[in-house]
Motif scaffolding. Structure first.
Motif, PDB file in Angstrom:
ATOM      1  N   GLU A   1       0.832  -1.205   0.000  1.00 37.74           N
ATOM      2  CA  GLU A   1       0.000   0.000   0.000  1.00 37.74           C
ATOM      3  C   GLU A   1       0.869   1.259   0.000  1.00 37.74           C
ATOM      4  N   ASN A   2       0.371   2.297  -0.649  1.00 33.87           N
ATOM      5  CA  ASN A   2       1.096   3.555  -0.758  1.00 33.87           C
ATOM      6  C   ASN A   2       0.945   4.401   0.498  1.00 33.87           C
ATOM      7  N   VAL A   3       1.955   5.196   0.742  1.00 35.50           N
ATOM      8  CA  VAL A   3       1.950   6.141   1.848  1.00 35.50           C
ATOM      9  C   VAL A   3       1.558   7.502   1.290  1.00 35.50           C
ATOM     10  N   GLU A   4       0.748   8.235   2.046  1.00 36.32           N
ATOM     11  CA  GLU A   4       0.315   9.549   1.595  1.00 36.32           C
ATOM     12  C   GLU A   4       0.799  10.622   2.567  1.00 36.32           C
ATOM     13  N   ASN A   5       0.883  11.841   2.064  1.00 34.16           N
ATOM     14  CA  ASN A   5       1.346  12.954   2.870  1.00 34.16           C
ATOM     15  C   ASN A   5       0.511  13.072   4.148  1.00 34.16           C
TER      16      ASN A   5
END
Length: 66
Positions: free
Chosen positions: A49-53
């Motif tokens: 899964e991607n990390v977001e700001n």
């Protein structure tokens, strides 16, 4: 972009590249995804899964032994 990383009692703000995955963040910290459980914003996530700001990433070490 900025994320907050919590490991045990230690909390730090990290600058990371955009579009990093949980696994890439762990690799940047010299940690194996096989030895930890990761929560993003209080929910368990998979390493792809991607990390977001602004995400809060909690890394929990898994203890093996018998």
């Amino acid at each position: 972009m900025e994320i907050t990383v919590i490991m045990g009692k230690k909390e730090e703000i990290r600058e990371i590249n955009e579009k990093m995955t949980i696994k890439e963040v762990l690799n940047a910290m010299d940690m194996s995804s096989e030895t930890v459980v990761v929560k993003r914003n209080n929910e368990i996530v998979m390493e792809e899964e991607n990390v977001e700001n602004g995400d809060v990433i909690e890394v929990i070490r898994v203890i093996y032994g018998g």
